[in-house]
Design a protein around this motif. Structure first.
Motif, PDB file in Angstrom:
ATOM      1  N   ALA A  80      12.227 -10.485 -30.686  1.00 51.14           N
ATOM      2  CA  ALA A  80      13.217 -10.526 -29.609  1.00 51.14           C
ATOM      3  C   ALA A  80      12.702 -11.340 -28.427  1.00 51.14           C
ATOM      4  N   ASP A  81      11.410 -11.224 -28.123  1.00 57.39           N
ATOM      5  CA  ASP A  81      10.820 -12.029 -27.051  1.00 57.39           C
ATOM      6  C   ASP A  81      10.941 -13.520 -27.344  1.00 57.39           C
ATOM      7  N   VAL A  82      10.727 -13.898 -28.585  1.00 58.88           N
ATOM      8  CA  VAL A  82      10.871 -15.303 -28.991  1.00 58.88           C
ATOM      9  C   VAL A  82      12.294 -15.780 -28.712  1.00 58.88           C
ATOM     10  N   ALA A  83      13.265 -14.970 -29.101  1.00 56.98           N
ATOM     11  CA  ALA A  83      14.668 -15.344 -28.929  1.00 56.98           C
ATOM     12  C   ALA A  83      15.014 -15.528 -27.462  1.00 56.98           C
ATOM     13  N   VAL A  84      14.585 -14.592 -26.615  1.00 53.20           N
ATOM     14  CA  VAL A  84      14.930 -14.657 -25.191  1.00 53.20           C
ATOM     15  C   VAL A  84      14.223 -15.821 -24.508  1.00 53.20           C
ATOM     16  N   ALA A  85      12.949 -16.045 -24.843  1.00 54.18           N
ATOM     17  CA  ALA A  85      12.204 -17.130 -24.211  1.00 54.18           C
ATOM     18  C   ALA A  85      12.846 -18.488 -24.488  1.00 54.18           C
ATOM     19  N   ALA A  86      13.458 -18.648 -25.647  1.00 56.50           N
ATOM     20  CA  ALA A  86      14.056 -19.931 -26.021  1.00 56.50           C
ATOM     21  C   ALA A  86      15.263 -20.297 -25.171  1.00 56.50           C
TER      22      ALA A  86
END
Length: 439
Positions: free
Chosen positions: A22-28
């Motif tokens: 989820a962190d990967v998704a939001v950071a993008a």
């Protein structure tokens, strides 16, 4: 934020792995990574920044930082409005020439009305030599609530409250908002004419139609007042006389052919698909097979969750290794009870109930802005062992769903995800991880 994903191992902490995903998704889709390369050359005159939404403060800070690096001598001013606690507090970021205001969301308040009035004032008397940069993201519609003439803020608040509880999709909600507004539906751009308006958009709407994001304050709208009236009647929402009169008699919505839009431009900075694609790439690099169902899924949250349960239960037969099922969009919740919840936890509870503790299935769902509905959580997650824990604690999923109380259910399991405001917003991020039956 560490967004790298380790190679997947079923023996690892699966919940922590999903959180990292989820962190990967939001950071993008965070403004810090999106704004700098888009900065245009300064115009001959002034550059005025306006904006609204949950990402507005972070967008403004990123813009101002890039501006100071590239053209520090050129004039820059303006203001944006974001949700309470979504400003720049506690961040390594600041704005000195763009003012950051805060107002209420999802229920509008008088500070949002004042912010909208100030934006209209900021773009008055601009010339062809000037440029307006509009920073628009999800949540902006409630945050810049300026009622049309003859309609009170209290009347708009009551209608907004009813729309949020009736289960209507966001496209219909924003149709009503546009036609009861003095700033949405392209009216802010008309007020700025003849200055060029460049809109930078972070999309929170299924389908990414630019004019629907924050009810399109700088973009023309093809819907009609009759469409808005039809939505209110469809959901049997009480219509004050002033509102009905306005929708029946109003014909002042800016046309897409209006001269005010001829020189304008818009750029889509981020959308749900970008978040899903980043998560897909990271998961595949970690050795997981990924299916993306779409970035625009809508419908009643609990029913969508129940439908995803059937898909997850069939998944092990289709893949010998771990499989990840991703989706985005914006579901709806028809509120019939007095519990605490949001669309992501309601989706998860529908999924949880239908799975009945099926082995090897883990799930996560968050709102990418960090706030699920009006609660303090971004969403929640669960694994197969939580079914046993729920039974031991006497938690009946059907009972909690009946009163729209999914927040309390996952709170009791200690499975809520609390991130605080992320200062971006591309709507829901949902992930179901299905492990092989033999694992």
């Amino acid at each position: 934020m560490n967004t790298a994903l380790p190679p997947f191992d079923p023996a690892m902490d699966v919940a922590a792995w999903l959180r990292r995903l989820a962190d990967v998704a939001v950071a993008a889709v965070h403004p810090d990574t999106l704004v700098a390369d888009l900065l245009p050359d300064p115009p001959p005159g002034r550059t005025v920044v306006v904006g609204a939404g949950k990402a507005a403060a972070a967008m403004a800070a990123a813009l101002e930082r890039a501006w100071q690096d590239r053209c520090p001598e050129a004039p820059l001013s303006g203001l944006v409005v974001t949700r309470y606690a979504h400003g720049l507090q506690g961040l390594d970021a600041e704005c000195s020439t763009i003012e950051v205001l805060e107002a209420s969301h999802p229920m509008p308040d008088d500070l949002g009305e004042k912010a909208a009035r100030r934006m209209l004032e900021a773009v008055e008397e601009l010339t062809e030599d000037d440029r307006v940069i509009a920073l628009i993201s999800g949540g902006g519609s409630a945050l810049m609530t300026l009622p049309a003439e003859g309609i009170s803020l209290a009347e708009k608040q009551a209608i907004n409250h009813a729309l949020l509880r009736c289960g209507a999709p966001i496209s219909q909600i924003n149709t009503v908002r546009r036609h009861l507004s003095a700033i949405k539906g392209g009216r802010l751009a008309v007020a700025a004419h003849p200055a060029q308006v460049v809109s930078w958009l972070i999309s929170d709407v299924p389908g990414d139609e630019a004019s629907l994001i924050a009810s399109g304050p700088t973009l023309p709208d093809s819907s009609t007042p009759a469409d808005a009236l039809a939505v209110l009647e469809q959901y049997a929402i009480a219509i004050p006389d002033s509102v009905r009169r306005h929708l029946q008699e109003s014909c002042d919505a800016p046309s897409p052919q209006d001269d005010a839009f001829v020189r304008d431009d818009s750029v889509m900075l981020a959308r749900a698909n970008d978040a899903l694609d980043a998560a897909r790439q990271a998961a595949e690099a970690a050795g997981v097979t990924v299916s993306v169902l779409g970035d625009d899924l809508e419908g009643e949250a609990r029913e969508l969750g129940r439908g995803r349960a059937r898909l997850a239960l069939d998944a092990p037969a289709e893949s010998g290794g771990p499989r990840l099922i991703l989706s985005g969009g914006e579901t709806s919740v028809t509120v019939k009870g007095g519990g605490r919840g949001g669309r992501n936890v309601e989706y998860l509870l529908g999924l949880f109930e239908a799975l009945e503790g099926a082995r090897g299935i883990h799930a996560l769902a968050i709102d990418t802005d960090g706030i699920d509905g009006s609660e303090d959580n971004a969403g929640a997650l669960f694994g197969p062992d939580d079914w046993i824990r729920a039974r031991e604690l006497g938690l009946d999923p059907a009972e909690y769903l009946s009163r729209n109380d999914a927040y309390t259910f996952f709170q009791a399991l200690d499975r809520l995800i609390v991130t605080g405001p992320t200062r971006t917003n591309v709507n829901d991020f949902r992930a179901i991880l299905v492990l092989p039956r033999t694992s």
